[in-house]
Design an enzyme around this catalytic site. Structure first.
Site, PDB file in Angstrom:
ATOM      1  N   SER A 176       8.476  -1.896  15.726  1.00 53.59           N
ATOM      2  CA  SER A 176       8.724  -1.900  17.162  1.00 53.59           C
ATOM      3  C   SER A 176       8.225  -3.202  17.807  1.00 53.59           C
ATOM      4  CB  SER A 176       8.085  -0.652  17.785  1.00 53.59           C
ATOM      5  OG  SER A 176       8.571  -0.416  19.085  1.00 53.59           O
ATOM      6  N   ASP A 270      17.421   5.947  18.810  1.00 55.02           N
ATOM      7  CA  ASP A 270      16.462   4.935  19.256  1.00 55.02           C
ATOM      8  C   ASP A 270      17.172   3.946  20.164  1.00 55.02           C
ATOM      9  OD1 ASP A 270      14.563   2.929  19.519  1.00 55.02           O
ATOM     10  OD2 ASP A 270      14.227   2.671  17.375  1.00 55.02           O
ATOM     11  N   HIS A 300      12.985   6.679  16.507  1.00 59.24           N
ATOM     12  CA  HIS A 300      11.955   5.641  16.572  1.00 59.24           C
ATOM     13  C   HIS A 300      10.632   6.231  16.068  1.00 59.24           C
ATOM     14  CE1 HIS A 300      10.708   1.738  18.186  1.00 59.24           C
ATOM     15  NE2 HIS A 300       9.579   2.309  18.559  1.00 59.24           N
TER      16      HIS A 300
END
Length: 344
Positions: A176, A270, A300
Site C-alpha cells: 500500500s 480495492d 486490500h
C-alpha cells in the site's frame, strides 16, 4: 452490516476475515480522528481472532515459521527510527536482504501490524527482511516518510553485513503506502546514482492520486479500504493540494525509466487496483521486466493473511519466487532474460 458489496464479491476465506473485522468493532477508515483510528482493530487483528476461534494459537503458528527477529534502529534524517530484522533460523552465509515498508496510508499502522508479511517473506524467500518504521502523518507531513524510506535503504546498504546480509543483493518491498515508498526508493537511487535495488516488490501500491479510476468507482465503499479512507489518508498526509501532483505520490505519471524489475500484486476489491495495474504497465513500457498478478475475490490488506486466506499464501509464494530469481541473477551477474512466462 456490509453495504459495500465486499462480502458478496469476496472469496469465502477472505469474507470470513472481513466479517470478523466488523465483529471486532472496526469503524470505516476515515470516519474517526487519527488517534482513535490508530487504536482500532486491524485486519491483522481479525486474522488472529479468526485463528483463535478455530482453536489455533497465532503466536505458535508464527513460531513454527522459525524466523528469528531482532529490534534495531536506523539513522533517519530526523534521528534514529525503529526497525526489525527477520532472519530464517539456521541460515548460513550472507543472505540477500529485503527492505520492507509497511502500509497504513502514511498515517496509521506500524511494523507490528505488518509482521506477518515480513516474516513470510523472510521464510519463503530465504532472505533477511528489514521492516522499517518511518515518520507518520499528520504529525510529519509529506515528504517525511519518503525521506525516511530512502535513509532506511541507504542505512541497510551500509550495515547489511552486521546482521548477516549481503549488501550487493538488496531488494525493496512494500504494501500500500509502503509499496509507494519502495518504488520511490528505486527512483531516488536512479536520481542519486547510488545502488539500485535488486528488485521491487510492490503490493497493492498507492501509485496515483486520481480517485476517479475504474477501481475507485467499483470499490468506493469497499472494506477495509474505501475511497473515503484514501481521501482521509491524503488529507492527513499532504501539506497542500499541490502535493497531490507531486510525482512521488502520483507515480503513474513519473519517469519510470531505468528502474529495477518489479513484481506488482493487486487485489480485486480495492480502490487501488487500477493504479497498481497501470503502474505495472508503465514500468514494463519503460523497460523493466514486470510480473503482474491481480487476485480476484481478495481485498486490500490480504497479503499477510496466509494462515486464513489461501490467496495470501499464493501471493507470498509468487513474491518469494520473484525475489529469489532476482537475487540469483544478481549473484551470478547475469544480464540475460529471466526465465519463465510473465503474466501481464
Amino acid at each position: 452490516m456490509d453495504d459495500s458489496g465486499t462480502m458478496k464479491r469476496a472469496d469465502k476465506d477472505m469474507g470470513r476475515v472481513i466479517a470478523k473485522l466488523q465483529e471486532l468493532g472496526a469503524k470505516p477508515l476515515g470516519t474517526l480522528a487519527v488517534e482513535e483510528t490508530r487504536k482500532g482493530p486491524t485486519p491483522a487483528d481479525a486474522v488472529k481472532a479468526l485463528l483463535k476461534d478455530e482453536g489455533k494459537d497465532p503466536d505458535a503458528l508464527m513460531a513454527q515459521m522459525k524466523v528469528a527477529k531482532q529490534d534495531i534502529t536506523y539513522s533517519g534524517p530526523s534521528g534514529d527510527l525503529p526497525a526489525r530484522v527477520y532472519k530464517p533460523e539456521g541460515a548460513q552465509g550472507a543472505l540477500p536482504v529485503v527492505v520492507f515498508y509497511h502500509g497504513g496510508g502514511w498515517v496509521i499502522a506500524d511494523i507490528n501490524t505488518y509482521e506477518a508479511s515480513a516474516m513470510a517473506l523472510a521464510k519463503k524467500a530465504n532472505a533477511v527482511v528489514v521492516s522499517v518504521e518511518y515518520r507518520h502523518a499528520p504529525e510529519h507531513k509529506f515528504p517525511a516518510a519518503h525521506e525516511d524510506a530512502i535513509a532506511a535503504y541507504s542505512w541497510v546498504l551500509k550495515n547489511a553485513q552486521s546482521f548477516g546480509g549481503d549488501p550487493t543483493r538488496v531488494a525493496v518491498a512494500g504494501e500500500s503506502a509502503g509499496g509507494n515508498l519502495a518504488a520511490n526508493v528505486a527512483i531516488a537511487a536512479r536520481e542519486g546514482k547510488f545502488q539500485q535495488p535488486a528488485h521491487m516488490l510492490l503490493i497493492y501500491p498507492v501509485a496515483g492520486t486520481d480517485m476517479t479510476t475504474t477501481s475507485y468507482k467499483e470499490n468506493e465503499n469497499a472494506i477495509p479500504l474505501s475511497k473515503q479512507a484514501m481521501a482521509w489518508f491524503a488529507k492527513n498526509t499532504v501539506q497542500s493540494e499541490a502535493d497531490l501532483k507531486d510525482l512521488r505520490l502520483n507515480l503513474v505519471q513519473a519517469n519510470l525509466n531505468d528502474l529495477p524489475d518489479a513484481t506488482v500484486i493487486t487485489a480485486e476489491i480495492d480502490p487501488l487496483m487500477s493504479e497498481g495495474k497501470t503502474l505495472s504497465e508503465k514500468l514494463k513500457a519503460a523497460g523493466s521486466k514486470v510480473t503482474y498478478q491481480n487476485f480476484e475475490g481478495a481485498t486490500h490488506e490480504f497479503f499477510g493473511m496466509a494462515p486464513a486466506v489461501s490467496d495470501a499464501d499464493k501471493a507470498q509464494d509468487l513474491a518469494a519466487r520473484e525475489l529469489k530469481e532476482a537475487f540469483s541473477v544478481k549473484a551470478t551477474g547475469s544480464t540475460g532474460t529471466r526465465s519463465g512466462e510473465k503474466k501481464q
